[in-house]
Design a protein around this motif. Structure first.
Motif, short mmCIF file in Angstrom:
data_model
loop_
_atom_site.label_atom_id
_atom_site.label_comp_id
_atom_site.label_asym_id
_atom_site.label_seq_id
_atom_site.Cartn_x
_atom_site.Cartn_y
_atom_site.Cartn_z
N GLU A 133 60.02 18.63 58.24
CA GLU A 133 59.55 18.21 56.70
C GLU A 133 60.64 17.36 55.92
O GLU A 133 61.00 17.60 54.85
N ASP A 134 61.05 16.48 56.56
CA ASP A 134 61.92 15.36 56.06
C ASP A 134 63.34 15.87 55.78
O ASP A 134 64.14 15.40 55.07
N LYS A 135 63.66 17.05 56.30
CA LYS A 135 64.80 17.51 55.79
C LYS A 135 65.96 17.32 56.66
O LYS A 135 67.31 17.63 56.26
N LEU A 136 66.03 16.62 57.73
CA LEU A 136 66.94 16.22 58.62
C LEU A 136 67.70 14.86 58.26
O LEU A 136 66.61 14.09 57.88
N GLU A 137 68.63 14.57 58.58
CA GLU A 137 69.26 13.23 58.12
C GLU A 137 68.61 12.26 59.07
O GLU A 137 68.35 12.67 60.43
N SER A 138 68.25 11.06 58.65
CA SER A 138 67.78 10.29 59.70
C SER A 138 68.60 9.75 60.97
O SER A 138 69.86 9.69 60.70
N GLY A 139 68.07 9.81 61.84
CA GLY A 139 68.64 9.67 63.27
C GLY A 139 68.15 9.72 64.42
O GLY A 139 67.12 10.71 64.43
N GLY A 140 68.22 9.41 65.53
CA GLY A 140 67.71 9.50 66.78
C GLY A 140 68.69 10.44 67.84
O GLY A 140 68.70 11.66 67.77
N VAL A 141 69.17 9.71 68.70
CA VAL A 141 70.07 10.46 69.63
C VAL A 141 71.07 11.38 68.85
O VAL A 141 71.07 12.50 69.18
#
Length: 476
Positions: free
Chosen positions: A161-169
């Motif tokens: 729900e878009d709650k994590l900070e943007s990022g991949g690895v």
């Protein structure tokens, strides 16, 4: 006018789409994509080509299944564990923490997996066996690929729900912890983890100490013979990964296709202007909330082992029957003297088993064709039933249209439109690869646009050399 002997000319102007609607359930929006989702599930090949997963499934790994874990430590794992189905996959991570393989982006924007030095000692390879059936959520597509092209859309936008900070690895640990927190707090502990795929399938297991029994923990050693050139994947890993092109094997994962949640089943614009791939990044959170709500309802009311029909095997039968024939009909290898007659003769062969020559019934004939592989006991209101029926109905209706085409151009256009709609990944399979080669497609994080458009045979030990530009820079 060209009429088949088995079809009276008087019905040439009949609307076959209308007939199809009269004899079965109404068509399903995005049925072709849902069909391909079922067909590609838990398969490295289809899930690498249809890599932007849009669906959640319930899945189970049976008790007694061996799983593997690569680590810098020999301690039995606890808390959250990344588990592989094959030891070659786990061994990529069996290195000292300071020597772990890393992914490096080049100035050109391509990416390379940087292997450790040949002299580096490896870490530890853990072998475990499941002590209970694992209850999991399978996120389809290349859902463990850290790429900006949409492989993480379903997780980040819907599940989290878009709650994590943007990022991949850099956000992978947070994704794992968030998934396990949701499983415990929102799903009442009914789910033990999630299955995802990148270069191989993995399980993020929330409480491995409760679900696994150690079998063997041994020191591994990095072998120069397993290392691909110029940063490519190790040859042994590629052998393992590509051996799962068409399934994880051994009934190690049971997927419930009778009840699942897919973004394709909602009235959403999944392909924004300028994109050829399904995406969720452009949609408002409010339009995605029902998908997550339905996922929770699915988990709380169903189990993976409740499966009545293995719809993947049904999809397999459809693809196996029509895949090669459709490609052959559009290949240009038919009779050049009478090309239309050559095509209609082949179509007549396909349709002939569904005809009662003593009592011709057009609606019944099309119904027989469309339902050939549909199990009689399958609930006709299920999404899988309706999606498979929609696809087979489109195939049969198109074949009838071809049989009535008055010229070769019209017939081949109908067939090409059908193949574009179906978009089956078998049409990209290579032929004639040697034993030391595999059919190379983009497997995250490597591969080129050419590998995607025109897969070709490459050697295991020096595959993916040069610029790997398909996935874009690894999302850090």
């Amino acid at each position: 006018m060209h009429c088949l002997p088995l079809l009276p000319c008087l019905i040439v102007f009949t609307s076959w789409a209308a007939i199809a609607l009269a004899i079965g359930p109404p068509p399903v929006q995005n049925a072709n994509h849902i069909f391909n989702t079922i067909h590609a599930s838990m398969r490295q090949w289809g899930s690498s080509l249809h890599h932007n997963g849009m669906s959640f499934f319930l899945a189970s790994v049976p008790q007694g299944t061996k799983l593997y874990h690569g680590d810098s430590r020999s301690d039995t794992i606890s808390d959250i564990g990344w588990m592989a189905f094959d030891p070659e996959h786990a061994m990529v991570f069996a290195r000292p923490s300071s020597k772990a393989p890393r992914i490096q982006s080049t100035e050109s924007g391509s990416q390379q997996v940087m292997a450790a030095s040949e002299k580096d000692e490896a870490g530890w390879l853990h072998t475990y066996v499941t002590t209970n059936d694992l209850q999991l959520v399978y996120i389809d597509g290349t859902s463990a690929g850290k790429s900006h092209i949409g492989t993480l859309d379903l997780q980040d936008r819907v599940l989290f729900e878009d709650k994590l900070e943007s990022g991949g690895v850099t956000q992978e640990t947070q994704r794992a912890r968030a998934a396990c927190q949701i499983a415990q707090e929102e799903w009442d502990g009914r789910i033990d983890g999630v299955i995802r795929m990148a270069a191989g399938f993995e399980i993020i297991l929330c409480h491995p100490e409760q679900m696994l029994e150690p079998v063997h923990i041994g020191r591994a050693k990095f072998s120069s013979g397993n290392k691909g050139k110029q940063g490519g994947k190790p040859g042994e890993l590629l052998r393992s990964v590509t051996s799962r092109y068409h399934g994880i094997g051994g009934d190690r994962v049971i997927v419930n296709y009778d009840a699942f949640v897919t973004a394709y089943d909602y009235d959403l614009d999944l392909v924004p202007l300028g994109s050829k791939l399904p995406r969720l990044e452009h949609l408002p959170a409010s339009s995605l909330a029902p998908i997550r709500d339905n996922l929770t309802e699915l988990i709380m009311t169903h189990d993976a082992t409740d499966r009545l029909v293995n719809w993947q095997t049904v999809a397999d039968m459809v693809v196996e029957k029509y895949g090669r024939t459709l490609r052959s009909l559009t290949s240009g290898y038919h009779d050049h003297v009478a090309p239309l007659q050559s095509i209609t003769k082949e179509v007549q062969r396909i349709l002939s088993p569904f005809i009662d020559y003593d009592n011709e019934d057009i609606e019944g004939e099309l119904g027989q064709c469309s339902t050939q592989f549909l199990p009689a006991h399958a609930p006709k209101d299920s999404l899988s039933y309706r999606s498979v029926y929609t696809v087979t109905r489109r195939i049969c209706s198109s074949l009838v249209e071809v049989s009535q085409a008055e010229d070769h151009h019209t017939a081949t256009n109908i067939l090409h439109d059908l193949m574009d709609y179906l978009d089956w990944t078998i049409w990209k399979e290579c032929h004639g690869c040697h034993d030391d080669e595999f059919c190379a497609i983009p497997i995250w994080p490597q591969g080129t646009q050419e590998d995607y458009d025109h897969p070709h045979c490459q050697k295991f030990d020096n595959a993916y050399e040069g610029v790997n530009d398909y996935w874009g820079p690894v999302w850090r």
